[in-house]
Structure formats: structure tokens, C-alpha cells
Scaffold this active site. Sequence first.
Site, PDB file in Angstrom:
ATOM      1  N   GLY A 173      61.327  18.881  -6.969  1.00 48.20           N
ATOM      2  CA  GLY A 173      62.251  18.064  -7.758  1.00 48.20           C
ATOM      3  C   GLY A 173      63.166  17.280  -6.831  1.00 48.20           C
ATOM      4  N   GLY A 229      65.904  15.257  -8.100  1.00 50.90           N
ATOM      5  CA  GLY A 229      67.102  14.772  -8.776  1.00 50.90           C
ATOM      6  C   GLY A 229      68.313  15.044  -7.900  1.00 50.90           C
ATOM      7  N   ARG A 259      81.504  17.545 -28.311  1.00 51.15           N
ATOM      8  CA  ARG A 259      80.157  17.099 -28.672  1.00 51.15           C
ATOM      9  C   ARG A 259      79.514  17.942 -29.775  1.00 51.15           C
ATOM     10  NH1 ARG A 259      77.688  16.021 -22.571  1.00 51.15           N
ATOM     11  NH2 ARG A 259      78.881  14.135 -22.212  1.00 51.15           N
TER      12      ARG A 259
END
Lengths: 637, 252, 223
Positions: A41, A43, A331
Site C-alpha cells: 500500500g 497511501g 457526522r
Amino acid sequence: MTTLQSGVPSGPIDQKWTKHRFDMKLVNPANRRKYTVIVVGTGLAGASAAASLGEMGYNVLSFCFQDSSRRAHSIAAQGGINAAKNYANDGDSVYRLFYDTVKGGDFRAREANVHRLSEVSVNIIDQCVAQGVPFAREYGGLLDNRSFGGAQVARTFYAKGQTGQQLLLGAYSAMMKEVAKGTVRLFTRREMMDVVVVDGRARGIVVRHLVTGEIESFAADAVVLATGGYGNVFYLSTNAKGCNVTATWRAHRKGAFFANPCFTQIHPTCIPVHGEYQSKLTLMSESLRNDGRVWVPKQSGDTRSPSNIPESERDYYLETRYKSFGNLVPRDIASRNAKMVCDEGRGVNGELAVYLDFADSIKRLGQSTIEARYGNLFEMYERITGEDPYSVPMKIYPAIHYTMGGLWVDYNLQSTIPGLHVIGEANFSDHGANRLGASALMQGLADGYFILPYTLGHYLATAPLDPVSSRHPEFEKCETLVRDRISQLLAIKGSRSVDSFHRELGLLVWDECGMSRSEAGLRRALDKIPEIRDEFWASVMVSGSGAELNQTLEKAGRVADFLEFAELMVTDALERNESCGGHFREESQTEEGEALRNDTDYCHVAAWAFSGDLSKPVLHKEALTFEEVPLSQRSYK
Amino acid sequence: MTKTISLTLKVWRQKSGNASGKFVTYQVPTVDVNASFLEMLDVLNEQLLLKGEDPIAFDHDCREGICGMCGAVVNGQPHGPQRKTTMCQLHMRQFQDGDTITIEPYRARALPVLRDLVVDRSAFDRVVQSGGYVSVKTGQAPDANAILIPKQDADLAMDAAQCIGCAACVAACPNASAMLFVSAKVSHFALLPQGQPERQNRVLEMLATMDRERFGNCSNEYQCGAACPKGISVSNIARMNRDYLSSKMRLS
Amino acid sequence: MASSSIGKKQVVAITGLFLILFLIFHLSGNFLIYKGPDAFNAYAEFLENLGAIKWMARLGLIALFLIHIVFTAMVVIDNRKARPQSYEVVKSVIKRSWATRLMPYTGSVILLYLIFHLLDYTLADHSGHNSIVNGQAMELYGLVYNSFQNPIRVAFYVIGMTAVGFHLTHAIQSVMQTFGFYHVRYTPIIKRVSLVLGIAIAVGFASIPFYMMFMQSSCVTGG
């Protein structure tokens, strides 16, 4: 039963990390190049870890499924990154960021981890600025800050609406610098198919080369997973299309515990679903709620155009229910309320959408001010929907955005498989049951730049690591299994597309394990998921061969894993009979319909072990203690 | 309520990098105008798959215009007819009922086709490896506010740094040049104090790699800037030209 | 400098810039034709008699042209190779200017033109029978006059000058970009200046064949 050792050091909370860093063993700089570390990965977490480990002198192998390591989905984060710099002089501190994060996570995160995150948050900003990340600045040349996601201090650093992009490009460039030096080797367009465990330790991975289809093995002294979240189990999410659970799920099957998979975050301001062909949902920055008013018609079945609905027949439900926070409630609350009004049939045109109306703000502040604040978002909205939000209210609906659950890790970010470390969204650690805005970027970079490089060194220095090559029988065994699975997928030649299964699964878990979860619904899902899975393996259609660039095959492998993972997520949601953060159980709510936490029975991390039977995962609990931040119920009334 | 249009697609099909390719025509009868361009391809692909044909391979990931993974040449223009819009953000309402749409991969020697519309853009990574960074290691940074940067400079640097690396500039350039991509990276650092120590070497090294990767060069037609989905300005190319000249003079 | 593609372009640009200066110098000399044969022939003689300087200038110009052409050829060939397979649908994002697209072609026309031009005047005998107008020896002026009585030659010169015009309208603004001058406000002005200057130089040169063609021979000798 394995006992879960979190390995949190003793001592006062603000001394733990300092003390721990001293206590950990070091690898001599001259010896580091003898160690190979695999990072899967690229990111924020993966790229920053690969870069930092490369700088330290380790031999790093970096893998990603995209065509370049610059494309991981961290790039899409819009809002910003938190850091306890207190540049705004509004009383922020490491302790306050820590406090806000523990509380915002609804008391389901480890205090020591969160404090460490807050401590290193300040170093992250320094590091990124030094790399040339063009953060927004004031006219005096100093860094600008804004308040984000309802925080009472301005501690968010940002680069236009593209903070994630700029931070990722910073980490990517740091990694490219190491590639040039030869300490990091890049393997793009590779999908991790399995972790290889030798003598109980993670010693490598098996990948598929996505262009040639070749199955390749790579051996190492440690493996780091930075493979992101599993939001795409819901099919429609704000995640990139390629985001998947395969790497973490395969590791889980090899012995890594999966923690709190039911903790998923739903973002309230996304562009609603518009058709069956829809492939993904687009997030509109949360900042829109600062000036937009959320409403639906009071009457269900009211299909008049919004301009024909008089003020008295509109229900500004957030403003009425939450007097003090109004449209700015967290949220999860904003999302759940949108679902409630739509379930009552009062969504826009009876669909799953509510209005986010800027008419009042435009009247009060003028269109130019609104344009200056949200111009690019309004443009994006118009490009996607074909409607002009300056004249017609936006339509929004919640969507899956982030997953707090992930592979269980100890204080050293190591999973229950020795040598397998997990960082960023892929682990479960720091956000508890709910992540605060602008904290995901912070955690990814904290793990990659400032935590893992130390703790991994400790592992390498202390673990007995005999040389293992990629020709070890374990690798061969693993490669064979991977090849068999691919052949199996290709051999079905059924009548249904991979996407149709993914959509079916997504819809099911969205309905039963989405914004609101009930025992009955979760049980329905548990019955249905194995059926879909069986149907998948009986009648999915994958064309082409395994020895070529075959995107259908890639998708099929990922969906097959989602079909297994979903069952665990629902099981966890069923097991946790309390409401906390993003996890709302209908059985556990106050009289006013707000989330009700149950600290007596559920103040723990639920870490699941794979038993060999998908329907019978084994639960292990890591008890959580709160010494610094006293347990309390959230209230936004 | 939803409007649909009927389209004829002419799509470049090529099994692999070594295979030869050709255009294949597909009829797509009911395309929802609210669908994105990639969703339209998804629908077609699902139909192809169930007919036992290979779906059209195309790169994509975030589908919100920021990852830079998608991109093909649609009716002669990279990412299609809408300006400042990536292919994933292009919506079918931009087309008319009965249109014929030709979709072909980016064409450049430096970006070889891997399959159908998928090209290999690793050349961009190699360009960045040759200098697209500030050589600072983790832990070496001074306090973030110790470096003062005038807002105008920071904003200009941000404008350049917005590049998503999609390679539309190369596709649009009559010479398949990567000048806009390289200059955006060079400018990003040239405009910031952090980028100054390596400024001269950076521009020389990155340009040398650009040449080695066999991109073409600039004939100042500015198609790149117009095609860029992030609206990156060709002024960055001028800045890089200037930097190249002064670096060459100072270092020789 | 010449090792990189930008370096090559900058060599093309700098040689081009000198050639533009030469053209302006050449044109101002040519304008003496409007003052009559005496002024023009005197100027021609002055140039002829420069001796070593003349040869240095000539060699310099040849070198400039050669470098300009060779480097351009290298850049153009590289650029062509950069896209081995062209697009099925060709539709540029913004309108492509003809001046820009045709640079290599206008350049080639200019080269061809230049060879004829040198044979026509520079290397021709300035006092041969071609320089005689109405029985009078008019030296270079006469040579020019006589040659432009032929409409085909006039047409050829006008075509040459059209090529020069096209070439320059792109060249002048392009030189600025290649040397790194770009400004939100000034660049559009430069583009306009480039256009005007390119046309002006071309029209300036092209005016002479017309002037000569339409002038009565009596005016030549009567003056």
C-alpha cells in the site's frame, strides 16, 4: 485462547511514548540494509513508512495495485489535517487534541495510542512543510488554520480542498527520493494475494502482477500492511473503486485478529444515488454545513419543486432537534437523522435525499462570498448532477466514508501475527467508534513517519529471524493456493457479473448494517450473506484468463473476500449490543432516540480470530480503561 | 423521468502491449444522461461480459477527479470535450442522442499501451525519482512556522502542485511532450524556499529523464494547458525553461 | 546545452533571434530602394567593400542558418518519433494556429527561397547585362528591377515572404516562452506584437517586388 497484550507501557500518559522509545531495541545503522521490509500500500501510511524506513537504511519493497504509487485513495481527502500546534493561540494543546479524539471516538479507542498520535501530530506538520507541501498561508507568510468538524479550536492545516492530495504527494516524493537512492524498490500494478507465515512469523507476501498475471513471491524480515479500509463492502461508498479488504482479510485468515469491524463511518454530505448503474458516491466537504441549511418537506409525498414549498411547510429538522449545534451536529447524528426523515417518506421526491440549502446564506452574505468559500465544490456538484446549487438547493445523502475497524494491533502496531505490522486505516487503533474530521490524514502519517519506523526496528532487533527465501515451501504452498483460487474463479463461467454480486451484497449490508442496525436486521443479513457467497461461487462470470491484464478477475477476487468479510462485520455488529459512534443499535437508544452506550458490557475492543469456519469467528476482548478522560455520554442538544 | 440517449462507440481494442489493435464498434442503446462516462463504459462492459466477450480494460480508481488514474482520448480530446474535467467526472449529458464517440488510448512512445485503453505511465514516476522532491529525511524538519512563505508564492506553488499526473498533457501535445507535467513539479519546488537548494540540479535532472523516457518536446502550442483537467498553466513551462537556462549557465 | 531537448530548442530560439535581427537590418537596407538607384547601389557597394567584415558576417549568417536548421531538424524528428501512432480522431483542444503547425514547412520554404535568392542577387554579377535598364547600367538596382519584371519571380518572392511572415508570427512569441518569459498581462501583448511584427516584416520585403514590377522603366533611368 490468545490473550491480547496491548503492550501499552506503564507510566504517566504523557511519558509513555518517550519512555517506550528509549526502552525499545535499536538496529545498528550499518546492519539495517541487511533487513528487508515489505510495505503493501502506498497511501499516506504506506508511502510515509516506506520513505522513512528507506531513509533509515532498511531495504524496502513497496507494493501497490495502481499504476503509480501516487494514486492511493488518501489523495481524495479534502478537508485537512489536525495538529496540536496551537498556532491559533486558542488554547489547543497535545492534551486537548488527545481528549477530543478519545471523546469523539466515543470511548472505544486506546488512550495511550491516542495520546501518542496527538504528540506526533506536531512533527507531521513540520515534516510536510519541509517537504514542500504547499499548505494554505496567511498574508504574513505563516501557516493558516481553520476549525473543522465542530472542533472548538482552529487546529486544522489545509491545502485548498486538496489536503490529502498534497500530503500524499509529499510522502510519495519522499519515497521517490529513496527509490532513486535504491533503498526502496517499487512494485506497481501488483495485488497482494496472501501473507506468507513461516515459523509463526510473517516472512513475505504472494502477489499477482496485474499486467502479466504472473504470481510472484517476495520474502522479507517483516511485512507492513497499509492497505486502507473496507468501505467498499457497501459497494457504494466514497472510497476509490479499487479499495478492497483483500490484504487485511487474507492476513486475518492467516491469523491476524480483526478488530471492531462494525465501526464504520458515514459521511452526511454526499451526492445522492442517482441510478442503478451508479458506481460510486462523491463526498462534498463537510464544511458546506457551515452555511447550508438542511431541510425536507414536512409532508411526505410532497413533490413540489423546492422553490414552491413555503417556509412554513419545510422541516429544518437538525435545527429543531439540536438547538445548540443545529446543522453542525457530528457526522453520525446528521447522517442518522437524514435516514430517519427519508424513512418517513419525507426525502426529496420520496427519494433518499435531503436538501442542503444555501439560499439564506446567499441572501445574507452575497453570492460572491459563497462562491469564494465553496466555488469549487459547487462546480463539482453541478458537473455531476447538472443542477446549479446557487439557484436550486443541493440534494445530499449520507454515504460510507471511512472504516474505524481494522486489523487488531498492539501499541507497536503489530498484529497478532508476529512481524506483521498494520498502519493507517487498515488497523483499528486510534479512532475508536467514530473518527473526527481531519484525523485520518494525521493518523496515517503518524503511523508511517513517526511510529512504525521505531517499533519495527525493535521487532527486527529482537525477533529471531533465520534467513528465509521466496523458494521456501511455505511460499510455494501459498502460490499454489492462490493459483487454484484464480483457476476456480475462471472455471465457473456462470451467468452473473461480479458487479451484480457486489451490488447485492452492498445493498444488503447498507440496509441491515448501515446507519442503523437492529438484531432482526443483522440476523437477516447473516442468513443472506452465505447464500450470496454460495451463489457467487456457483454462477459468477469471469471472462478471459489469469495470464493477462484482467480487470474482471481482479474485481472477482476482491468481491469474493468482501463476501467473506461482510459476515464478520455483521457478526460484530450483532455482538455489540450498544450504540456508540458510528455504530447505532436500535435496541440501545435513549428515550429521545439518541445513541446509548453501554460501558458495563462493551467497553472493550472486539478482536475476532479466524476459526476456519467463516460463520464461527472467535471473539477475543481487549478491555479498555479510561484513566485520563472520564467516561461520559455525548450530547449535542 | 431520466432521459436516455443512444450512442455508437468506436473503441480501441488491443489484447496486450505486443498485440496489434483495432477499433471495434459497439451500439449502446439506452445511456442515462446522468451517468458518468465511466459508468456508461461499466454498463457496456457488463453486457460484453455476459455475452462472453472481454470487457474493455480502462484505468480508473477514485472516480472523483483527483487520483489521475483515468484518462483516454475521447473524440480526439484527452478526457473528452468538457474542459477542466477528468474522464470520470465527464457526464453523458455532454453528448447528444445518436452521437458516435471514438475512444482511444493516449498515444505516445513514452506511454505504451498495455491493453485497450490502459497505458503504462511509469515514465512519470521515473521523472519524479530524478529530482521531484526536497531531500529532507523524516525527523530533520524545523518548526513549520520557521519557514515564512509569502501567500502569493504558496498559492502559486499550490496551483502547480495540483497536477494529478494523468498524462492528458502528453496525450494532447502534438509532440507527445511531458513539459507541462515536468514543469508543474519543477515550479512547485522552484516557488518555495524549501526547493531552492536543489533547484538547479532538479530541473536539469528531471529534464534529462524526460528526454531519456523519449517524450517529445515543446513547440509552444499550449494544447497541454488547455487539456489539463486541473487547469495547470503553461507559465510553468516558461519558468522551467528559464530555470534550465540559468542552471545550465551557472553549473557549466 | 545541445544535449537536452530544451537546450536544442533554446539554440534554435537564439539563432532564430539573431536571424530576425538580421532580417530587420536587411529590410532597412532594402528600403533604400525607395530612395532610388543611387542610394541603393551605394549601400550595396558599401557592403561589398567591407572586405573581411563582410566575410565574417557572411560566415556568421551561414553558421546561424545551419545551426538553426540542423537543431530544428533534430527537434522535429524527435517530436515526430514521440508519437509513433497517431490518433484516429484528430481534434485539438484549442484551435491550433497555422503559423505554429507549419513552422517546419515554412522553414523549408524559406530555405529553398534563400538558395534562389542568393543565386539571384548575392552571387549574381551586379554589372552584367541583367542590370541594364533602357540601355543604362543600373548595377544591383537594375538587376533587381529587371528580375521583378517577371511575374513568376514576383509570385515566388511573395510566397517566400509569406512563409517568412508565418514563420515570424510564431517565432517571436515562441522565443519569449522558450527563454522563460511568461506573464499573465504581457504574454498576450507579446503574442500580438509577434503577429504584427511578423506581418510587417513580410509585407515590408514583399512590397519591393510589387514596387519594382509596377514601376515604369523610365522612372528607373530618369531618376
